[in-house]
Design a protein around this motif. Structure first.
Motif, mmCIF file in Angstrom:
data_model
loop_
_atom_site.group_PDB
_atom_site.id
_atom_site.type_symbol
_atom_site.label_atom_id
_atom_site.label_comp_id
_atom_site.label_asym_id
_atom_site.label_seq_id
_atom_site.Cartn_x
_atom_site.Cartn_y
_atom_site.Cartn_z
ATOM 1 N N LYS A 1 34.090 -21.981 28.518
ATOM 2 C CA LYS A 1 34.535 -22.805 29.627
ATOM 3 C C LYS A 1 34.188 -22.162 30.961
ATOM 4 O O LYS A 1 33.735 -22.843 31.909
ATOM 5 N N LEU A 2 34.372 -20.845 31.050
ATOM 6 C CA LEU A 2 34.035 -20.151 32.289
ATOM 7 C C LEU A 2 32.533 -20.210 32.558
ATOM 8 O O LEU A 2 32.100 -20.376 33.704
ATOM 9 N N ALA A 3 31.734 -20.041 31.514
ATOM 10 C CA ALA A 3 30.283 -20.130 31.689
ATOM 11 C C ALA A 3 29.880 -21.502 32.211
ATOM 12 O O ALA A 3 28.992 -21.623 33.072
ATOM 13 N N GLN A 4 30.534 -22.530 31.724
ATOM 14 C CA GLN A 4 30.236 -23.877 32.184
ATOM 15 C C GLN A 4 30.675 -24.082 33.640
ATOM 16 O O GLN A 4 29.934 -24.654 34.444
ATOM 17 N N ASP A 5 31.863 -23.599 33.993
ATOM 18 C CA ASP A 5 32.361 -23.781 35.359
ATOM 19 C C ASP A 5 31.569 -22.965 36.372
ATOM 20 O O ASP A 5 31.339 -23.414 37.501
ATOM 21 N N VAL B 1 37.003 -16.976 22.830
ATOM 22 C CA VAL B 1 35.689 -17.627 22.756
ATOM 23 C C VAL B 1 35.669 -18.935 23.550
ATOM 24 O O VAL B 1 34.757 -19.157 24.364
ATOM 25 N N PRO B 2 36.639 -19.849 23.367
ATOM 26 C CA PRO B 2 36.625 -21.069 24.186
ATOM 27 C C PRO B 2 36.740 -20.794 25.680
ATOM 28 O O PRO B 2 36.123 -21.498 26.495
ATOM 29 N N VAL B 3 37.510 -19.766 26.057
ATOM 30 C CA VAL B 3 37.641 -19.423 27.471
ATOM 31 C C VAL B 3 36.298 -18.940 28.020
ATOM 32 O O VAL B 3 35.897 -19.296 29.137
ATOM 33 N N ALA C 1 41.124 -22.409 32.316
ATOM 34 C CA ALA C 1 40.402 -22.343 31.045
ATOM 35 C C ALA C 1 41.236 -21.703 29.952
ATOM 36 O O ALA C 1 41.074 -22.023 28.762
ATOM 37 N N SER C 2 42.144 -20.798 30.322
ATOM 38 C CA SER C 2 42.959 -20.093 29.315
ATOM 39 C C SER C 2 44.262 -20.816 29.021
ATOM 40 O O SER C 2 45.078 -20.292 28.243
#
Length: 373
Positions: free
Chosen positions: A112-116, A107-109, A78-79
């Protein structure tokens, strides 16, 4: 009295002992080997600097069933390839450290982590740490270390002498080098807790060294007025006299630290305890070693180079040589003929011949015969 207490009393009185000073070259060699290993590990692997020093983002997730290795893989993906360090917290939560992230990238990381991980975005706590803050902490740590070293040298030079101050300074650098090298070899993360641990072990190592120095100072008072012991021998007696105390202090100090390191960090998974516990564990052991095997032998080497100590050593050796020669004269080998010769001489001089002669002292003084003259 316990066996250890009895041993301590015998060591203190000088009845038994180990020749630490005489075998100091062995300890010097071991210390040099350990130091070289630490420096090689530091040069090859380097220190795993924590996010507080390198800057980045710290994300704390809620309870999740995903493994730590999988979370690390997802965080690095994600990063965009940034290195991630994942620690499992109590209750199944995860603490993710990603170095080199700024506010725009964090913020995007987080999303993305919340989604994964299939958790709400608002449940992931994100904290940003700038590299300038870590640099400031590092500079203050170096400044504090430098001030500490200067004050230590000044105090020991006043309380004892400059040779002891120099030996204590070398022992402190020895302890720091070994501890930092172990961090590099093991790969533990260096955090502000690590810095606190390093500063703590300096005080402990100095305490253990000062105990031996104080005993040495008292024992070597007016040393040049006697011819029984050299300075190195008195230094060795001082180490043996405080040996059991040093061992007891070290063991008592290491037990709770070992609990933090192996139980807290290993069994319970409280990884943040490793930051300070490893520095304390390695530093306490190294400090006890250096105070016995490094600091005091160095003082003995420095003192033995003085002219008056060289003269004292010559007088001590001369006295011992004279005593050994006198003992050798008194303990000449006996061939068994001395006793016979003694009896013959006694017989020749008449000594002892009275045993074979009749008693004549009361001759003529027996009972009256009844006859009148």
């Amino acid at each position: 009295m316990s066996k250890l207490g009895n041993l301590g009393a015998r060591l203190y009185r000088g009845e038994v002992g180990y020749d630490f000073i005489g075998k100091r070259k062995i300890w010097y060699g071991i210390s040099i080997l350990i130091t070289i290993t630490a420096l090689v590990g530091l040069a090859v692997r380097g220190l795993n600097m924590g996010i507080e020093f390198s800057g980045g983002a710290v994300l704390t997730t809620p309870k999740t069933s995903v493994s730590s290795s999988e979370v690390q893989h997802k965080a690095e993906a994600a990063s965009g390839g940034h290195q991630a360090v994942v620690q499992k917290l109590g209750g199944g939560a995860m603490r993710i450290q990603i170095s080199g992230l700024d506010t725009k990238q964090a913020v995007p990381v987080q999303e993305k982590l919340a989604q994964d991980l299939k958790v709400p975005v608002k449940d992931i706590n994100t904290q940003l740490v700038g590299p300038s803050w870590g640099e400031e902490i590092a500079n203050k740590a170096w400044l504090g270390l430098g001030i500490f070293m200067v004050l230590v040298v000044i105090y020991l030079a006043i309380a004892f002498e400059w040779r002891m101050a120099l030996a204590a300074l070398i022992a402190l650098i020895h302890d720091l080098t070994i501890t930092v090298g172990v961090y590099a070899l093991v790969g533990f993360e260096v955090t502000p807790g690590t810095v606190i641990g390093l500063l703590t072990i300096l005080g402990y190592s100095l305490y253990d060294t000062v105990v031996v120095f104080d005993s040495l100072k008292e024992a070597s008072k007016d040393i040049t007025k006697q011819t029984r012991f050299t300075y190195g021998e008195i230094a060795n007696r001082s180490i043996n006299g405080t040996l059991v105390r040093s061992i007891n202090t070290t063991v008592v100090a290491l037990l709770p630290v070992a609990g933090l390191l192996f139980v807290g960090g290993g069994v319970l998974g409280a990884g943040m305890l490793n930051d300070i516990s490893l520095a304390l564990f390695v530093g306490l052991a190294a400090g006890a070693y250096s105070s016995i095997f490094i600091a005091t032998p160095l003082v003995a080497d420095l003192k033995n180079s003085e002219p008056q100590m060289k003269a004292l050593a010559k007088r001590v050796q001369a006295k011992r040589a004279a005593a050994a020669a006198k003992d050798a004269e008194q303990e000449e080998p006996q061939d068994g003929s001395s006793a016979v010769d003694g009896d013959a001489a006694a017989a020749a001089s008449g000594v002892g011949s009275q045993r074979n002669q009749p008693a004549v002292r009361n001759r003529g003084r027996g009972r009256p015969s009844g006859k009148r003259r």
